[in-house]
Motif scaffolding. Structure first.
Motif, PDB file in Angstrom:
ATOM      1  N   ARG A  22       0.749  -1.555  -0.051  1.00  0.00           N
ATOM      2  CA  ARG A  22       0.171   0.034   0.302  1.00  0.00           C
ATOM      3  C   ARG A  22       0.928   1.080   0.331  1.00  0.00           C
ATOM      4  NH1 ARG A  22      -4.679  -2.452   4.181  1.00  0.00           N
ATOM      5  NH2 ARG A  22      -5.560  -2.757   2.503  1.00  0.00           N
ATOM      6  N   GLN A  23       2.233   1.352   0.797  1.00  0.00           N
ATOM      7  CA  GLN A  23       2.577   2.912   0.594  1.00  0.00           C
ATOM      8  C   GLN A  23       3.204   3.354  -0.274  1.00  0.00           C
ATOM      9  OE1 GLN A  23       5.183   1.764   4.467  1.00  0.00           O
ATOM     10  NE2 GLN A  23       3.782   2.061   5.918  1.00  0.00           N
ATOM     11  N   ASN A  24       3.865   1.317  -1.020  1.00  0.00           N
ATOM     12  CA  ASN A  24       4.485   1.441  -2.193  1.00  0.00           C
ATOM     13  C   ASN A  24       3.858   2.240  -3.775  1.00  0.00           C
ATOM     14  OD1 ASN A  24       7.633   1.830  -1.489  1.00  0.00           O
ATOM     15  ND2 ASN A  24       6.788   0.637  -0.119  1.00  0.00           N
ATOM     16  N   ARG A  25       2.540   1.840  -3.574  1.00  0.00           N
ATOM     17  CA  ARG A  25       1.657   1.396  -4.637  1.00  0.00           C
ATOM     18  C   ARG A  25       1.859   2.582  -6.145  1.00  0.00           C
ATOM     19  NH1 ARG A  25      -4.561   0.685  -5.005  1.00  0.00           N
ATOM     20  NH2 ARG A  25      -5.085  -0.090  -7.009  1.00  0.00           N
ATOM     21  N   ALA A  26       1.923   3.166  -5.494  1.00  0.00           N
ATOM     22  CA  ALA A  26       1.626   4.796  -7.041  1.00  0.00           C
ATOM     23  C   ALA A  26       3.517   4.813  -7.234  1.00  0.00           C
ATOM     24  CB  ALA A  26       1.589   6.484  -5.912  1.00  0.00           C
ATOM     25  N   TYR A  27       4.000   5.111  -5.995  1.00  0.00           N
ATOM     26  CA  TYR A  27       5.882   4.574  -6.689  1.00  0.00           C
ATOM     27  C   TYR A  27       6.000   3.178  -7.820  1.00  0.00           C
ATOM     28  CZ  TYR A  27      11.433   3.283  -6.035  1.00  0.00           C
ATOM     29  OH  TYR A  27      12.089   3.441  -6.535  1.00  0.00           O
ATOM     30  N   TYR A  39      -6.387  -6.839  -6.074  1.00  0.00           N
ATOM     31  CA  TYR A  39      -5.324  -7.137  -5.467  1.00  0.00           C
ATOM     32  C   TYR A  39      -5.417  -6.953  -3.827  1.00  0.00           C
ATOM     33  CZ  TYR A  39      -0.767  -7.527  -3.492  1.00  0.00           C
ATOM     34  OH  TYR A  39       0.757  -8.058  -3.020  1.00  0.00           O
ATOM     35  N   PHE A  40      -5.826  -5.509  -3.590  1.00  0.00           N
ATOM     36  CA  PHE A  40      -5.534  -5.376  -1.598  1.00  0.00           C
ATOM     37  C   PHE A  40      -6.857  -5.649  -0.898  1.00  0.00           C
ATOM     38  CE2 PHE A  40      -2.486  -2.134  -4.771  1.00  0.00           C
ATOM     39  CZ  PHE A  40      -1.666  -2.559  -3.797  1.00  0.00           C
ATOM     40  N   GLU A  41      -8.281  -5.719  -1.688  1.00  0.00           N
ATOM     41  CA  GLU A  41      -9.181  -6.042  -1.299  1.00  0.00           C
ATOM     42  C   GLU A  41      -9.175  -7.251  -0.668  1.00  0.00           C
ATOM     43  OE1 GLU A  41     -11.929  -5.254  -4.346  1.00  0.00           O
ATOM     44  OE2 GLU A  41     -11.833  -2.940  -3.961  1.00  0.00           O
ATOM     45  N   HIS A  47      -1.798 -13.826  -0.464  1.00  0.00           N
ATOM     46  CA  HIS A  47      -1.160 -14.356   0.408  1.00  0.00           C
ATOM     47  C   HIS A  47      -1.005 -15.874   0.956  1.00  0.00           C
ATOM     48  CE1 HIS A  47       2.114 -13.110   3.034  1.00  0.00           C
ATOM     49  NE2 HIS A  47       1.775 -14.259   4.094  1.00  0.00           N
ATOM     50  N   ARG A  48      -2.352 -16.574   1.150  1.00  0.00           N
ATOM     51  CA  ARG A  48      -2.658 -17.579   0.885  1.00  0.00           C
ATOM     52  C   ARG A  48      -2.181 -18.235  -0.290  1.00  0.00           C
ATOM     53  NH1 ARG A  48      -6.685 -16.248   4.657  1.00  0.00           N
ATOM     54  NH2 ARG A  48      -7.825 -16.285   2.877  1.00  0.00           N
ATOM     55  N   ALA A  49      -2.813 -18.322  -1.704  1.00  0.00           N
ATOM     56  CA  ALA A  49      -2.125 -18.958  -2.211  1.00  0.00           C
ATOM     57  C   ALA A  49      -0.902 -18.799  -2.355  1.00  0.00           C
ATOM     58  CB  ALA A  49      -2.906 -17.876  -3.769  1.00  0.00           C
ATOM     59  N   LEU A  50      -0.047 -17.882  -2.408  1.00  0.00           N
ATOM     60  CA  LEU A  50       0.833 -17.648  -2.570  1.00  0.00           C
ATOM     61  C   LEU A  50       2.054 -18.460  -2.056  1.00  0.00           C
ATOM     62  CD1 LEU A  50       1.869 -13.718  -2.722  1.00  0.00           C
ATOM     63  CD2 LEU A  50       2.095 -15.247  -4.998  1.00  0.00           C
ATOM     64  N   LEU A  51       1.275 -18.672  -0.386  1.00  0.00           N
ATOM     65  CA  LEU A  51       1.742 -19.639   0.330  1.00  0.00           C
ATOM     66  C   LEU A  51       2.350 -21.150  -0.123  1.00  0.00           C
ATOM     67  CD1 LEU A  51       1.343 -18.015   3.469  1.00  0.00           C
ATOM     68  CD2 LEU A  51       3.393 -18.337   2.912  1.00  0.00           C
ATOM     69  N   ALA A  52       0.670 -20.940  -0.375  1.00  0.00           N
ATOM     70  CA  ALA A  52       0.617 -22.566  -1.332  1.00  0.00           C
ATOM     71  C   ALA A  52       1.542 -22.799  -2.723  1.00  0.00           C
ATOM     72  CB  ALA A  52      -0.775 -22.860  -1.952  1.00  0.00           C
ATOM     73  N   GLU A  53       1.764 -22.147  -3.165  1.00  0.00           N
ATOM     74  CA  GLU A  53       2.431 -22.213  -4.715  1.00  0.00           C
ATOM     75  C   GLU A  53       3.669 -22.289  -3.257  1.00  0.00           C
ATOM     76  OE1 GLU A  53       2.017 -19.271  -8.066  1.00  0.00           O
ATOM     77  OE2 GLU A  53       0.744 -18.573  -6.788  1.00  0.00           O
ATOM     78  N   GLN A  54       4.133 -21.662  -2.968  1.00  0.00           N
ATOM     79  CA  GLN A  54       5.793 -22.060  -2.377  1.00  0.00           C
ATOM     80  C   GLN A  54       6.106 -23.445  -1.818  1.00  0.00           C
ATOM     81  OE1 GLN A  54       8.820 -18.877  -0.744  1.00  0.00           O
ATOM     82  NE2 GLN A  54       7.226 -19.619   0.927  1.00  0.00           N
ATOM     83  N   ASP A  55       4.669 -23.718  -1.187  1.00  0.00           N
ATOM     84  CA  ASP A  55       4.885 -24.930  -0.135  1.00  0.00           C
ATOM     85  C   ASP A  55       4.764 -26.063  -1.144  1.00  0.00           C
ATOM     86  OD1 ASP A  55       4.512 -24.117   2.264  1.00  0.00           O
ATOM     87  OD2 ASP A  55       2.374 -24.775   2.290  1.00  0.00           O
TER      88      ASP A  55
END
Length: 163
Positions: A22-27, A39-41, A47-55
């Motif tokens: 959020r802090q860096n979105r515009a940047y 993405y933010f909503e 986040h859970r999906a990324l962790l599953a891909e990583q696992d």
């Protein structure tokens, strides 16, 4: 240069990571396509999906942290297949231009070989993102072709993990 360390993405990183994004979105949107409101909503689901891909071993996600525990960026290895992966990274505005991206890319290249058994990495950068291009060249990536990313001309790069 700011000393850094990489932390493999964990469930408890979600709040800090969402705040960082959020802090860096515009940047970030000045040099890469914006992630969009969804993405933010739906960040928790993502986040859970990324962790599953990583696992599953399909990706390796890392947070770039300062010695004092501040989240400076992300560096990821995605689409792991046949001993190769694609590198992606983003460094927050407050840490940009201070050697953080170069250090993070070099460290993830070391991890790619030593921890994940990868032999080569690819990366892409648009021509209108000279900072990213400079990081890739400084860290041993060489151009291997041209492409278009969201309507913007870019270059695909490649690097062996031992070089």
């Amino acid at each position: 240069m700011i000393p850094i360390r990489l932390e493999r993405l964990r469930p408890d990183h979600a709040e800090a990571l969402l705040s960082f994004e959020r802090q860096n979105r515009a940047y970030f949107a000045r040099s890469v396509p914006d992630r969009g409101d969804a993405y933010f909503e739906h960040f928790s689901d993502r986040h859970r999906a990324l962790l599953a891909e990583q696992d599953a071993g399909a990706c390796h996600f890392h947070l770039v942290m300062s010695d004092d525990g501040a989240l400076l960026g992300r560096v990821n290895l995605v689409d792991v297949e046949r001993g190769e992966a694609e590198l992606g990274y983003r460094i927050g505005e407050q840490a940009a231009g201070r050697g953080v991206a170069t250090a993070a890319v070099l460290e993830v290249c070391r991890l790619a070989a030593a921890r994940y058994g990868l032999s080569a990495l690819t990366a892409v950068a648009t021509l209108d993102n000279p900072a990213s291009t400079a990081v890739l060249r400084r860290t041993g990536f060489t151009p291997v072709g041209e492409l278009v990313i969201d309507g913007r001309p870019g270059v695909r790069y490649r690097r062996g993990t031992t070089g």
